[in-house]
Every structure is written in C-alpha cells, then in structure tokens.
Design an enzyme around this catalytic site. Sequence first.
Site, PDB file in Angstrom:
ATOM      1  N   SER A 108      17.290 -23.369  -8.396  1.00 54.45           N
ATOM      2  CA  SER A 108      17.326 -24.713  -7.741  1.00 54.45           C
ATOM      3  C   SER A 108      15.648 -25.088  -8.863  1.00 54.45           C
ATOM      4  CB  SER A 108      16.575 -23.542  -5.975  1.00 54.45           C
ATOM      5  OG  SER A 108      16.203 -25.187  -5.262  1.00 54.45           O
ATOM      6  N   GLU A 198      25.099 -27.733  -8.879  1.00 50.92           N
ATOM      7  CA  GLU A 198      24.963 -26.647  -6.893  1.00 50.92           C
ATOM      8  C   GLU A 198      23.014 -27.758  -6.720  1.00 50.92           C
ATOM      9  OE1 GLU A 198      22.067 -26.131  -4.766  1.00 50.92           O
ATOM     10  OE2 GLU A 198      20.354 -25.715  -6.648  1.00 50.92           O
ATOM     11  N   HIS A 268      22.057 -22.482  -2.915  1.00 51.49           N
ATOM     12  CA  HIS A 268      21.652 -22.247  -1.818  1.00 51.49           C
ATOM     13  C   HIS A 268      22.491 -22.126  -0.382  1.00 51.49           C
ATOM     14  CE1 HIS A 268      19.415 -25.147  -3.944  1.00 51.49           C
ATOM     15  NE2 HIS A 268      17.701 -24.707  -3.199  1.00 51.49           N
TER      16      HIS A 268
END
Length: 297
Positions: A108, A198, A268
């Site tokens: 992330s 992602e 996630h």
Amino acid sequence: MILPPSLQPGDLVQVVAPSGGLKEFPAFEKGLEIWRSRGYNMQLGSHWDAREGYLAGTDQQRRQALLEAWENPHCKAIVCARGGYGTTRLLENWRWNSVSPKWLIGFSDITALLWNLAKTGISGLHAPVLTTLPSEPDWSIQRLFDYLEGHPLPPLKGQGWGGGQATGVLLPANLTVATHLLATPLHPPLDGVILALEDTGEAPYRVDRMLTHWRLMGALKGVRGIALGRFSQCDLPPSSLSWTVDEVLRDRLGDLNIPIVSDLPFGHDGENAALPVGVEVTIDGDRGLLNFTNKNA
C-alpha cells in the site's frame, strides 16, 4: 538486484510506522504474535505509537525510526506497522545509507519505500503489514515466511487476458502511490518490468485518470507485462452512471499488446500474497500465471 540474506528464527526484526498513525491495536498485537510464534525477536522501533494528525509522528520522528532500524547491524528485517499515507514525505532528501541490506516488508503506502529502495538495487517484499497479517489465510502467511526463509515461491493463478508470455523484473505497487511517484527521482526504471498493480477505495473514473496519465507519459511503453491484483471498494453503486473498475482496466490496458493477468490474489481487503520486488518473473497471459524464478539466497 541485491536480495537481502534469508531470515531464520531468532533473528531480530524491527517494527516501524513510517506512514499513517496506528489505530488497529488489537490487529497490531496479533501481528506481533504471529511473527513471535515463528521464533523471531520482535522489537518496536522508536516513535511507533506517535501521532501527528493522520501521520505516525512527525516526519523527523518517522525518518529517525526508519533510519535507526536500517542502520542497526543486528536487525535483519523491517516490517511496517501499517500503511495509510506519509512515506513519500520521508523520501525528500532521503538516502539509503550503505549498510548490509535487509528485508523491508509492507504494501500500500509502503510502495514508495519499496520502489525507492529498488532504485538503489536492493529488493524488498510487497507483503502484508503487521496490522493486516492476522486476517491473511494460512497459505498466505506461510508463503510470506517461506520466502523470507529462503524457500521457493509457487506461481500465482489469475485470469489471463492473452498476449503470450514475457519475462521481466517484477515491480509490485499500489497504483495511486506509484502514479504519484512518476516523473520524480524516486521511482526505479520501468523498462523491462512486469508491473503488479492493486488499489482500494478509488472510483473507476479515478483509476481511469491515473492509467490515462501513465499512457500520456509513455510510462507503459517499456513495460513487458502487467499483473493485476485486487481493486477493492472501487466500484460505485449500481445507480451511478459509471463503468466498473474491471471495465476501466480493460479499456485502459487491453490494447497494450502485452501479457496481462488479472484477479491475482494480492492487494487490500483479501488475500495478499507476498511479491518480491525486483526479481525475475515470467507472466503468461494465455494461461493466467505469474511464475517466479526463485533465486532467493
């Protein structure tokens, strides 16, 4: 790309919070226990529980914690407490000092650290942070420790879009974070890479905007293949006049004439399979596979 030495039980692993302020304390404790149950000596870095607005302390505090862990000769790996926002702030005038390389683990917002570390020629691991590790299935947790301890990685299976096969250097990332690194001195070269992307919480039009930005910059011209993970919480309600995020991905990437595999188990809000940064992989767009050459030391 330099691969840090493999870990073994008993090694010292330091926990740093280089991004958002810690708030998931029960998950944090469970994540620590998972690492300890594998035999690792877990040490909390300085200012790990500090707060400065939405950040885990001031920039100076977070830089200090990261630097202390990186330069500690006894520390064999650094695992990030959580993501959020803030790591890019640390990289202004930042230098990775010449020390023995060690594993940096996170995903992330931690993309910024992983990419910048890769630019110096050192591999990191795009993998669960401490607060998301407890929600991982057993196979994903085992995959994380297997790789760190020197074992080979099995391939990942997704949905192939065609395009044949390509071999390149794996560069995993959160799309939003990576987009904001483009045209800065922070990101590694993109020629010859297999991008693994992602994201979460981005409306389809924002994903469209980011990928269009990549296209207009020519940033995708040297990319040999794309592995797509989970784009969670990205679709708008059915009443909205909107494409789905899957339709946006097809529209913005489907004409690149390179192998693409989607629906891979990373990102996630679900399974987040560990992906090493900077290692050679082969992507098969016909069979929907991402294969690892497994040269871990």
